[in-house]
Motif scaffolding. Structure first.
Motif, short mmCIF file in Angstrom:
data_model
loop_
_atom_site.label_atom_id
_atom_site.label_comp_id
_atom_site.label_asym_id
_atom_site.label_seq_id
_atom_site.Cartn_x
_atom_site.Cartn_y
_atom_site.Cartn_z
N CYS A 1 0.85 4.29 -2.78
CA CYS A 1 0.55 5.68 -2.41
C CYS A 1 1.67 6.63 -2.83
O CYS A 1 1.40 7.70 -3.40
CB CYS A 1 0.32 5.77 -0.90
N PRO B 1 0.80 -1.23 0.00
CA PRO B 1 0.00 0.00 0.00
C PRO B 1 0.83 1.27 0.00
O PRO B 1 0.54 2.21 -0.75
CB PRO B 1 -0.83 -0.12 1.28
N TYR C 1 -3.61 9.78 2.42
CA TYR C 1 -4.13 8.77 1.50
C TYR C 1 -5.36 8.07 2.09
O TYR C 1 -5.38 7.71 3.27
CB TYR C 1 -3.04 7.72 1.21
N THR D 1 -13.25 4.59 7.31
CA THR D 1 -13.04 4.69 5.87
C THR D 1 -14.25 5.26 5.14
O THR D 1 -14.14 5.68 4.00
CB THR D 1 -12.76 3.31 5.26
N GLY E 1 -6.55 -4.27 -1.90
CA GLY E 1 -6.99 -2.95 -1.47
C GLY E 1 -6.98 -1.94 -2.60
O GLY E 1 -6.46 -2.20 -3.70
N TRP E 2 -7.57 -0.78 -2.33
CA TRP E 2 -7.73 0.27 -3.33
C TRP E 2 -7.38 1.63 -2.74
O TRP E 2 -7.82 1.97 -1.63
CB TRP E 2 -9.17 0.31 -3.83
N LEU E 3 -6.62 2.41 -3.49
CA LEU E 3 -6.34 3.81 -3.13
C LEU E 3 -7.43 4.67 -3.74
O LEU E 3 -7.58 4.72 -4.96
CB LEU E 3 -4.96 4.21 -3.65
N ARG E 4 -8.20 5.37 -2.89
CA ARG E 4 -9.38 6.09 -3.35
C ARG E 4 -9.20 7.60 -3.38
O ARG E 4 -9.95 8.29 -4.08
CB ARG E 4 -10.58 5.73 -2.45
N ASN F 1 -4.35 -2.08 -5.49
CA ASN F 1 -3.10 -2.71 -5.10
C ASN F 1 -2.63 -3.63 -6.22
O ASN F 1 -3.44 -4.27 -6.90
CB ASN F 1 -3.35 -3.52 -3.81
N TYR G 1 -7.11 4.77 1.73
CA TYR G 1 -6.85 3.42 1.23
C TYR G 1 -7.71 2.46 2.05
O TYR G 1 -7.82 2.59 3.27
CB TYR G 1 -5.37 3.07 1.39
N ILE H 1 -0.56 2.80 7.16
CA ILE H 1 -1.49 1.80 6.65
C ILE H 1 -1.06 0.45 7.20
O ILE H 1 0.05 -0.02 6.91
CB ILE H 1 -1.52 1.79 5.12
#
Length: 450
Positions: free
Chosen positions: A174, A170, A190, A381, A199-202, A244, A192, A347
């Motif tokens: 980022c 992660p 970030y 989140t 996982g996803w970085l939003r 990810n 995440y 993270i």
């Protein structure tokens, strides 16, 4: 402060020691003694030779002690890094090769291979947690051991929130995303969300503004770094988030499996043979152990996820991604935040509590956390996209089936519990048949407890 590393003969141990050498904090919050534990004395000797060369001329280098006695290693520890590999790289190679024989993904932590690795590792990880509870109950445990999410959750059932899992994927994502929009990664925050390797970085927030929409709209910038090259601008814009790197195995499964099956060796087979040469050379007592380790490390980093890169055009990794530092720096930052009560946002893999809606409070998730002397607390989140939450729930069911298989009362006396193990394999979205799952389970030898 005493730090014990379980799996201290592991190849990446010098990365941890390098981070410790670079820590210039006061002695009260700095590691002054490093204890290496491993079941293989030959590997310990080779790594100690590398560490001795690293420490040359460093007057504040932590003292290093090595042992093959677990209780001796744990006694008096303030922090425990768990970085074990049950079955070694031969076991990993088997985890990868058996599923490939059935035409499904063979990978260390994803799909059937990840389930097999978990089934072999979880009983040992739980026994280690039980020894920590007895011998070093006040120690903080930082788990590196893969599959990190399920191993952390299993160890937490014994030790509670004093077990925290870490991963460098992660933070790498980022930082690459921040650099792609011309921002200093250390000045960005970030958003995440996910599980380990899922996982996803939003959001990438710089000076109060989310820069991710700008990045998604710029194909050149988006495809200038690893995840953009892996997934392609069109798919990332369709998702509205940056996944990810391990999600490549889900979104491009057919291409990934084809590329791995065409390779001359799986990743585990490559590392097994590569590291065998390193340990033979470094353990011989001849000078140059550090040089040989660095040469081997660079080759390892350059070939990371090579099959996925081959499946998406055969591109090379950027030089900034070859440094090898990542999880070691995260671990040191985590240790420093707890030991010195220095607030940090990292993270991490922790118990969900109420951070991710839709997952229960005991589910280990991978999200930004606030860390201080009291440990790590996940930050809320907000709502998670249905496709993301659905995949997380499915993989969490897989993880918990594996934990059940490896830790139930029935399993404790007669090996891995077959029903739960079969469920873990067959429920995984990358295993396409219950019969295939059964054949993989039988061929893997997972039903025989290590």
């Amino acid at each position: 402060m005493r730090l014990t590393v379980l799996g201290g003969g592991g190849f990446r141990m010098p990365l941890v020691y390098r981070a410790l050498l670079d820590d210039t904090g006061d002695e009260a919050g700095r590691c002054t003694e490093l204890v290496l534990y491993d079941t293989d004395r030959r590997r310990l000797d080779a790594i100690r030779a590398v560490l001795a060369e690293q420490a040359t001329g460093r007057s504040t280098a932590p003292a290093v002690r090595a042992t093959t006695d677990l209780d001796q290693a744990l006694r008096g520890a303030d922090f425990v890094f768990s970085a074990i590999r049950v079955g070694g790289l031969e076991g990993r190679a088997n985890d990868e090769r058996v599923p490939l024989g059935e035409g499904v993904l063979g990978q260390e932590t994803v799909g059937a291979g990840g389930v097999l690795y978990g089934l072999r590792t979880l009983p040992v990880a739980v026994r280690i947690a039980e020894r920590i509870a007895t011998v070093a109950p006040d120690a903080w445990v930082i788990n590196f051991t893969n599959p990190a999410g399920m191993v952390t959750e299993a160890m937490q059932r014994v030790l509670g929130d004093r077990v925290i899992g870490i991963c460098d994927s992660p933070v790498g994502l980022c930082r690459r995303a921040a650099r792609a929009v011309g921002a200093d990664p250390d000045r960005a925050t970030y958003d995440y969300v996910g599980l380990n390797h899922l996982g996803w970085l939003r959001r990438v927030v710089v000076d109060g503004r989310d820069r991710l929409p700008e990045l998604l709209g710029d194909t050149g910038a988006l495809e200038s770094f690893e995840e953009g090259k892996l997934f392609g601008a069109e798919w990332l814009r369709a998702l509205g988030a940056l996944p990810n790197e391990y999600l490549h195995y889900y979104y491009f499964n057919r291409e990934a499996v084809a590329s791995i099956r065409q390779a001359p060796a799986t990743r585990g087979e490559f590392l097994r043979d590569q590291q065998a040469r390193f340990y033979e050379t470094a353990g011989s007592g001849a000078p140059g152990a550090l040089r040989e380790w660095e040469r081997t490390r660079l080759e390892r980093e350059a070939t990371y996820m090579a099959e996925s890169r081959e499946a998406t055009g055969g591109w090379e990794r950027d030089s900034c991604d070859l440094d090898g530092g990542g999880y070691d720096r995260i671990a040191l930052a985590l240790m420093r935040a707890i030991a010195r009560d220095e607030r940090a946002t990292l993270i991490l893999n922790v118990r969900n509590r109420t951070a991710v809606p839709g997952l229960d409070e005991d589910a280990v998730v991978e999200v930004p956390c606030l860390v201080d002397a009291g440990g790590a607390r996940p930050l809320a989140t907000g709502a998670v996209a249905p496709d993301q939450l659905g995949l997380m729930l499915t993989i969490k069911a897989v993880e918990r089936s594996a934990i059940e298989a490896a830790t139930t009362e029935a399993g404790s006396d007669s090996g891995i519990t077959r029903g739960a193990a079969l469920r873990a394999l067959a429920l995984h979205p990358l295993v396409d048949s219950v019969k295939v799952a059964g054949r993989i389970l039988d061929a893997s030898g997972a039903l025989t407890r290590p």
